[in-house]
Write a protein that holds these residues in place. Sequence first.
Motif, PDB file in Angstrom:
ATOM      1  N   SER A 139       0.908  -1.230   0.030  1.00  0.00           N
ATOM      2  CA  SER A 139      -0.073  -0.308   0.066  1.00  0.00           C
ATOM      3  C   SER A 139       0.862   1.254   0.010  1.00  0.00           C
ATOM      4  N   ARG A 140       1.816   1.306   0.754  1.00  0.00           N
ATOM      5  CA  ARG A 140       2.954   2.275   0.697  1.00  0.00           C
ATOM      6  C   ARG A 140       3.505   2.567  -0.538  1.00  0.00           C
ATOM      7  N   LEU A 141       4.164   1.612  -1.251  1.00  0.00           N
ATOM      8  CA  LEU A 141       4.811   1.555  -2.548  1.00  0.00           C
ATOM      9  C   LEU A 141       3.538   2.197  -3.714  1.00  0.00           C
ATOM     10  N   ARG A 142       2.554   1.543  -3.523  1.00  0.00           N
ATOM     11  CA  ARG A 142       1.377   1.911  -4.446  1.00  0.00           C
ATOM     12  C   ARG A 142       1.175   3.323  -4.312  1.00  0.00           C
ATOM     13  N   ALA A 143       1.111   4.012  -3.069  1.00  0.00           N
ATOM     14  CA  ALA A 143       0.693   5.306  -2.991  1.00  0.00           C
ATOM     15  C   ALA A 143       1.667   6.455  -3.635  1.00  0.00           C
ATOM     16  N   VAL A 144       3.051   5.794  -3.612  1.00  0.00           N
ATOM     17  CA  VAL A 144       4.153   6.731  -4.216  1.00  0.00           C
ATOM     18  C   VAL A 144       3.978   6.650  -5.850  1.00  0.00           C
ATOM     19  N   LEU A 145       3.559   5.456  -6.373  1.00  0.00           N
ATOM     20  CA  LEU A 145       3.378   5.477  -7.642  1.00  0.00           C
ATOM     21  C   LEU A 145       2.220   6.006  -8.310  1.00  0.00           C
ATOM     22  N   TRP A 146       1.139   6.286  -7.404  1.00  0.00           N
ATOM     23  CA  TRP A 146      -0.023   6.978  -8.059  1.00  0.00           C
ATOM     24  C   TRP A 146       0.164   8.600  -7.640  1.00  0.00           C
ATOM     25  N   GLU A 147       1.337   9.012  -7.024  1.00  0.00           N
ATOM     26  CA  GLU A 147       1.284  10.428  -6.461  1.00  0.00           C
ATOM     27  C   GLU A 147       0.943  11.677  -7.513  1.00  0.00           C
ATOM     28  N   ALA A 148       1.605  11.456  -8.631  1.00  0.00           N
ATOM     29  CA  ALA A 148       1.485  12.140  -9.567  1.00  0.00           C
ATOM     30  C   ALA A 148       0.192  12.256 -10.397  1.00  0.00           C
ATOM     31  N   SER A 149      -0.789  11.290 -10.136  1.00  0.00           N
ATOM     32  CA  SER A 149      -1.987  11.591 -10.647  1.00  0.00           C
ATOM     33  C   SER A 149      -2.910  12.207  -9.907  1.00  0.00           C
ATOM     34  N   GLY A 150      -2.491  12.426  -8.628  1.00  0.00           N
ATOM     35  CA  GLY A 150      -3.184  13.505  -7.535  1.00  0.00           C
ATOM     36  C   GLY A 150      -4.384  12.698  -6.947  1.00  0.00           C
ATOM     37  N   GLY A 151      -4.598  11.376  -7.136  1.00  0.00           N
ATOM     38  CA  GLY A 151      -5.566  10.536  -6.492  1.00  0.00           C
ATOM     39  C   GLY A 151      -5.037   9.170  -6.045  1.00  0.00           C
ATOM     40  N   PRO A 152      -5.738   8.397  -5.259  1.00  0.00           N
ATOM     41  CA  PRO A 152      -5.281   7.320  -4.450  1.00  0.00           C
ATOM     42  C   PRO A 152      -5.120   6.192  -5.680  1.00  0.00           C
ATOM     43  N   PRO A 153      -4.318   5.046  -5.545  1.00  0.00           N
ATOM     44  CA  PRO A 153      -4.221   4.107  -6.192  1.00  0.00           C
ATOM     45  C   PRO A 153      -5.552   3.352  -6.519  1.00  0.00           C
ATOM     46  N   PRO A 154      -5.933   2.895  -7.727  1.00  0.00           N
ATOM     47  CA  PRO A 154      -7.088   2.058  -7.811  1.00  0.00           C
ATOM     48  C   PRO A 154      -7.193   0.995  -7.164  1.00  0.00           C
ATOM     49  N   PRO A 155      -8.313   0.297  -6.857  1.00  0.00           N
ATOM     50  CA  PRO A 155      -8.394  -0.838  -5.936  1.00  0.00           C
ATOM     51  C   PRO A 155      -7.482  -2.069  -6.588  1.00  0.00           C
ATOM     52  N   LEU A 156      -6.949  -3.102  -5.775  1.00  0.00           N
ATOM     53  CA  LEU A 156      -6.244  -4.290  -6.446  1.00  0.00           C
ATOM     54  C   LEU A 156      -6.466  -5.483  -5.661  1.00  0.00           C
ATOM     55  N   THR A 157      -6.510  -6.467  -6.774  1.00  0.00           N
ATOM     56  CA  THR A 157      -6.835  -7.782  -6.283  1.00  0.00           C
ATOM     57  C   THR A 157      -5.412  -8.556  -6.649  1.00  0.00           C
ATOM     58  N   ILE A 158      -4.934  -9.358  -5.612  1.00  0.00           N
ATOM     59  CA  ILE A 158      -3.971 -10.183  -5.950  1.00  0.00           C
ATOM     60  C   ILE A 158      -4.463 -11.704  -5.639  1.00  0.00           C
ATOM     61  N   VAL A 159      -4.156 -12.277  -6.586  1.00  0.00           N
ATOM     62  CA  VAL A 159      -4.680 -13.831  -6.772  1.00  0.00           C
ATOM     63  C   VAL A 159      -3.506 -14.769  -6.748  1.00  0.00           C
TER      64      VAL A 159
END
Length: 269
Positions: A139-159
């Motif tokens: 969750s911390r790493l994904r938050a960094v990835l989507w910082e530039a978009s100005g919004g939260p990361p999309p929901p993620l399902t890990i299978v």
Amino acid sequence: MLQLYRSRRFGIELERSEHAALCYHVLAHLDLGSDAATLFDRGLPPRPWRDALAGAYARARGRLRLQFLGIETTSFAELRARLFGDRRDPALGDADGRALVTAFTRALEDERPRHAERWRAQGALRESARLDSIVETLSRLRAVLWEASGGPPPPLTIVDCPALGWCGRASHRSRPGGSRHRVVGVSLARPDEHVVCQVFHEETHRVTDPVVLGGRSGRRDTRVGQPGHELHEALELAAVEAGQAIIDVRAPALRGAYHRWRERFGMTL
């Protein structure tokens, strides 16, 4: 049957999905040679459908769709609809694609009873501190990835798909109302640090691929020596290097884990 074994937290779900696991189990029987998409497991016994499926896979231009349909769908019924039903995948609509679907379906039907027995014996993974740690780190790493978009990361399902081994697959799933969310397949039997790095890498592609693809033409090909392999390598390198930059600055405690992950795939610094 789809078994959810962890409630959503930080926008992340973890699933056990029998049909997705079966898809990769079947693909793991195929020796694809110098192909980055290979999941070949030499320990699996030969099956009567293996050679026919391998030949059909090699001939079909849309072959890579089989690498994603398992995690994109949520049931055997939906998978069948995407293979040859009312929602069939257009990439597999030509003659070679239909031949591949036929061969793949036969393999799934033949292997399903044996796979189901092992699947039931494994049971569902339980809530644990280990899963908490994986989800919180991602969750911390994904938050960094989507910082530039100005919004939260999309929901993620890990299978959880054991036959993926050290590899991963990523795509999207559609939800009622037309919304889409990220889905990543990995084997949760691998060490925690590898699971984190692999899922993070698959998610990094979502940010870096559009940049690499901008202005480029041609098809991506995972097979060494094919015209589209250079594009595949460029996409992979961009995601790996972007991931390294984030780790170095925002998550230095993971440098060692990320280096070991890179080393496994021959992408060392």
